[in-house]
Design a protein around this motif. Structure first.
Motif, short mmCIF file in Angstrom:
data_model
loop_
_atom_site.label_atom_id
_atom_site.label_comp_id
_atom_site.label_asym_id
_atom_site.label_seq_id
_atom_site.Cartn_x
_atom_site.Cartn_y
_atom_site.Cartn_z
N TYR A 1 -7.38 9.42 -4.91
CA TYR A 1 -7.67 8.02 -4.59
C TYR A 1 -9.02 7.55 -5.13
CZ TYR A 1 -3.79 7.97 -1.28
OH TYR A 1 -2.55 8.03 -0.71
N TRP B 1 0.83 -1.20 0.00
CA TRP B 1 0.00 0.00 0.00
C TRP B 1 0.87 1.26 0.00
CZ3 TRP B 1 -4.27 2.01 -1.40
CH2 TRP B 1 -4.72 3.21 -0.87
N ARG B 2 1.94 1.26 0.79
CA ARG B 2 2.84 2.42 0.82
C ARG B 2 3.52 2.61 -0.53
NH1 ARG B 2 3.53 0.67 6.15
NH2 ARG B 2 5.36 -0.57 5.63
N TYR C 1 2.28 1.73 -3.40
CA TYR C 1 1.24 2.25 -4.29
C TYR C 1 1.05 3.75 -4.06
CZ TYR C 1 -3.28 2.95 -6.52
OH TYR C 1 -4.30 3.42 -7.32
N GLN C 2 1.02 4.18 -2.80
CA GLN C 2 0.86 5.60 -2.49
C GLN C 2 2.03 6.42 -3.03
OE1 GLN C 2 0.20 5.11 1.81
NE2 GLN C 2 -1.73 6.19 1.51
#
Length: 176
Positions: free
Chosen positions: A153, A4-5, A7-8
């Motif tokens: 997002y 997730w990090r 991806y961010q």
């Protein structure tokens, strides 16, 4: 969490590219789910070109169109209040969704080699049901999306929910 990090970070560095690739990946996943869980084709009966077509549509049509629409919508109705979210959802569902489906379904038909006449007949047959089904799912999702989710997002959130929707659309678009 590390994924997730990552991806961010990628989204922050290359928002448009990541949004488009996310849409394409999740459109392809939706087709795999459609073929394997809904249509029960099995691995030997899986139409890989169909999955590639749906993933390509995600990258080349859905991602850019929906991502661009969210940017336009935020300019038309700036703000994040409940009233703003309701206005965005209404404009999205009354203005955008019917047009989007009216473009998406015949685009899939054309990519599948349907003649103009067959494509028109298929659109007339499938469009009303697809639009009604859209209204069962998307107004609630979009209301939450427009109220709680930051702009960059929104496409990813919608595409995650859309894995199920994409499965339905893939099934609907590929019915003969």
């Amino acid at each position: 969490m590390a994924l997730w990090r990552a991806y961010q970070r990628a989204l922050a560095a290359h928002p448009w590219k990541v949004q488009v690739l996310t849409a394409g990946s999740l459109m392809g996943l939706g087709d795999v789910i459609s073929q394997q869980l809904v249509e029960r084709r099995g691995l030997h009966g899986h139409q890989f070109t169909r999955t590639l077509t749906m993933a390509s549509l995600g990258c080349g049509f859905v991602g850019p169109v929906v991502g661009g629409w969210y940017r336009v919508l935020d300019r038309l109705i700036p703000g994040t209040t409940k009233a703003d979210a309701l206005k965005k959802m209404l404009l999205d569902q009354v203005g955008f969704a019917p047009c989007f489906l009216g473009c998406f379904l015949p685009l899939v038909g054309a990519l599948n080699g349907l003649s103009a006449q067959d494509n028109w007949a298929k659109l007339q047959r499938d469009y009303p049901d697809a639009l009604i089904t859209n209204y069962y799912l998307w107004p609630a999702v979009q209301l939450v999306n427009f109220y709680l989710v930051p702009l960059h997002y929104r496409l990813a959130v919608v595409q995650c929910v859309a894995v199920i929707w994409n499965s339905y659309l893939s099934w609907k678009a590929h019915q003969l």
